[in-house]
Design a protein around this motif. Structure first.
Motif, PDB file in Angstrom:
ATOM      1  N   GLU A 150      47.808  38.455  46.391  1.00 10.28           N
ATOM      2  CA  GLU A 150      46.832  38.039  45.393  1.00 10.28           C
ATOM      3  C   GLU A 150      45.918  39.210  45.052  1.00 10.28           C
ATOM      4  O   GLU A 150      45.963  40.256  45.678  1.00 10.28           O
ATOM      5  CB  GLU A 150      45.968  36.887  45.934  1.00 10.28           C
ATOM      6  N   SER A 151      45.066  39.009  44.045  1.00 12.78           N
ATOM      7  CA  SER A 151      43.970  39.949  43.811  1.00 12.78           C
ATOM      8  C   SER A 151      42.995  39.851  44.977  1.00 12.78           C
ATOM      9  O   SER A 151      42.915  38.816  45.636  1.00 12.78           O
ATOM     10  CB  SER A 151      43.242  39.595  42.513  1.00 12.78           C
ATOM     11  N   ASN A 153      40.099  38.840  47.115  1.00 13.42           N
ATOM     12  CA  ASN A 153      39.114  37.751  47.077  1.00 13.42           C
ATOM     13  C   ASN A 153      38.747  37.362  48.500  1.00 13.42           C
ATOM     14  O   ASN A 153      39.487  37.643  49.446  1.00 13.42           O
ATOM     15  CB  ASN A 153      39.619  36.549  46.272  1.00 13.42           C
ATOM     16  N   ALA A 182      45.627  43.999  49.139  1.00 16.25           N
ATOM     17  CA  ALA A 182      44.467  43.244  48.650  1.00 16.25           C
ATOM     18  C   ALA A 182      43.691  42.614  49.811  1.00 16.25           C
ATOM     19  O   ALA A 182      42.464  42.490  49.751  1.00 16.25           O
ATOM     20  CB  ALA A 182      44.913  42.167  47.661  1.00 16.25           C
ATOM     21  N   SER A 186      39.809  43.294  50.504  1.00 10.54           N
ATOM     22  CA  SER A 186      38.865  42.183  50.594  1.00 10.54           C
ATOM     23  C   SER A 186      38.004  42.299  51.847  1.00 10.54           C
ATOM     24  O   SER A 186      36.794  42.034  51.812  1.00 10.54           O
ATOM     25  CB  SER A 186      39.621  40.848  50.604  1.00 10.54           C
ATOM     26  N   HIS A 234      31.149  41.271  45.352  1.00 11.98           N
ATOM     27  CA  HIS A 234      31.523  40.514  46.550  1.00 11.98           C
ATOM     28  C   HIS A 234      30.499  39.450  46.916  1.00 11.98           C
ATOM     29  O   HIS A 234      30.862  38.336  47.305  1.00 11.98           O
ATOM     30  CB  HIS A 234      31.742  41.479  47.723  1.00 11.98           C
ATOM     31  N   THR A 240      37.347  32.159  46.053  1.00 10.69           N
ATOM     32  CA  THR A 240      38.674  32.316  45.442  1.00 10.69           C
ATOM     33  C   THR A 240      38.652  33.169  44.176  1.00 10.69           C
ATOM     34  O   THR A 240      39.709  33.426  43.591  1.00 10.69           O
ATOM     35  CB  THR A 240      39.285  30.949  45.116  1.00 10.69           C
ATOM     36  N   ASN A 241      37.476  33.604  43.749  1.00 12.49           N
ATOM     37  CA  ASN A 241      37.397  34.444  42.548  1.00 12.49           C
ATOM     38  C   ASN A 241      37.678  35.904  42.881  1.00 12.49           C
ATOM     39  O   ASN A 241      37.359  36.362  43.978  1.00 12.49           O
ATOM     40  CB  ASN A 241      36.014  34.332  41.904  1.00 12.49           C
ATOM     41  N   PRO A 242      38.240  36.654  41.946  1.00  8.84           N
ATOM     42  CA  PRO A 242      38.560  38.057  42.232  1.00  8.84           C
ATOM     43  C   PRO A 242      37.313  38.890  42.526  1.00  8.84           C
ATOM     44  O   PRO A 242      36.239  38.656  41.965  1.00  8.84           O
ATOM     45  CB  PRO A 242      39.250  38.542  40.951  1.00  8.84           C
ATOM     46  N   SER A 244      35.564  42.612  42.325  1.00  3.26           N
ATOM     47  CA  SER A 244      35.640  43.920  41.665  1.00  3.26           C
ATOM     48  C   SER A 244      35.139  44.988  42.633  1.00  3.26           C
ATOM     49  O   SER A 244      34.195  44.766  43.398  1.00  3.26           O
ATOM     50  CB  SER A 244      34.810  43.936  40.380  1.00  3.26           C
TER      51      SER A 244
END
Length: 271
Positions: A150-151, A153, A182, A186, A234, A240-242, A244
């Motif tokens: 995933e991206s 998160n 990822a 994270s 962050h 669950t949101n990406p 940056s």
């Protein structure tokens, strides 16, 4: 194979070659003293500690280690066992096998045995190696689990407290093999004072006492360096949101490449 007996911390991404050239395991053997090596195998992360312990005992026995003992710790009280502690005083190398890193930390963290292992490692008296789960526990902050693919998160990574052998790093293993880039990003987004180390299978990040890390094996080591990152959302986004990450630095190192843990700079094999 260099016959160096200089001690090191060997962080192995899992699935290291146990059959053919065994380069990484041979390096651990030599760094622990070669034919004079007295090795402690700790299979506590595994659900089958007897099977795993016996396998590594056989491998290092074939190489010619002077003594090998499996410290089959299945209860925290055994971390205070006087016979185990006596052997930790005598041994020249300690090997942490794979399995479940939460199980390993639950059994070993803050025990007299593990504290003494850490002391002897930092004094340069023994070589310590950990593979897979045994690699994940090396930092103060530890990736205990999570997803992939995933991206970046916050829900992608579950964090816990590791054994703190190399406190400034967060390690992820089976790295590119399980698409964990990822996940490590994270983790670093939440701990931007740390350095991310992602290690592929049959690959080792070997940390020397002078601060240099050298890559061994067939895969790569990915360095996630947030030192010059100037912005991340962050703190502001839902799990669950990406996430940056602006100006995060990424290095991909392969066999022979070197990276200085404190200077955060690189040196290549021909330099």
């Amino acid at each position: 194979m260099p016959q160096s007996t200089k001690t090191a911390i060997m962080v192995i991404g899992g699935a290291e070659d146990k059959v053919h050239g065994r380069e990484i395991l041979q390096t651990f053997f030599y760094r622990s003293g070669g034919s004079e090596a007295r090795l402690a195998i700790i299979p506590s992360a595994s659900r089958e500690p007897t099977l795993v312990g016996d396998r590594y005992q056989g491998i290092f026995g074939e190489m010619g280690a002077k003594e090998i003992r499996v410290l089959d710790i299945r209860d925290r009280a055994q971390g205070s066992d006087s016979q185990f502690q006596d052997y930790i005083e005598e041994c020249t190398g300690v090997f942490l096998t794979g399995g479940d890193q939460l199980r390993l930390c639950g059994l070993l963290s803050d025990t007299p045995l593990m504290e003494r292992v850490r002391q002897r490692v930092h004094l340069g008296e023994i070589t310590l190696a950990g593979t897979s789960a045994g690699a994940a526990v090396m930092g103060h902050h530890m990736i205990a689990g999570g997803g992939s693919g995933e991206s970046p998160n916050k829900s992608l990574v579950d964090m816990a407290i590791g054994l703190g052998i190399i406190p400034e790093v967060i390690v992820d293993q089976h790295f590119l093999n399980r698409n964990r880039t990822a996940r490590l990003m994270s983790a670093i987004a939440g701990h931007p004072d740390r350095l991310g180390i992602g290690i592929d299978e049959d690959t080792c990040a070997m940390f020397e006492r002078d601060g240099w890390m050298q890559v061994l094996g067939k895969g790569t080591v990915t360095i996630i360096d947030p030192g010059e990152m100037f912005q991340t959302n962050h703190q502001d986004v839902d799990p669950t949101n990406p996430i940056s990450l602006h100006n995060m630095r990424v290095h991909i190192l392969c066999h022979g490449d070197r990276y200085h843990l404190h200077k955060r700079s690189m040196r290549f094999i021909d330099s």
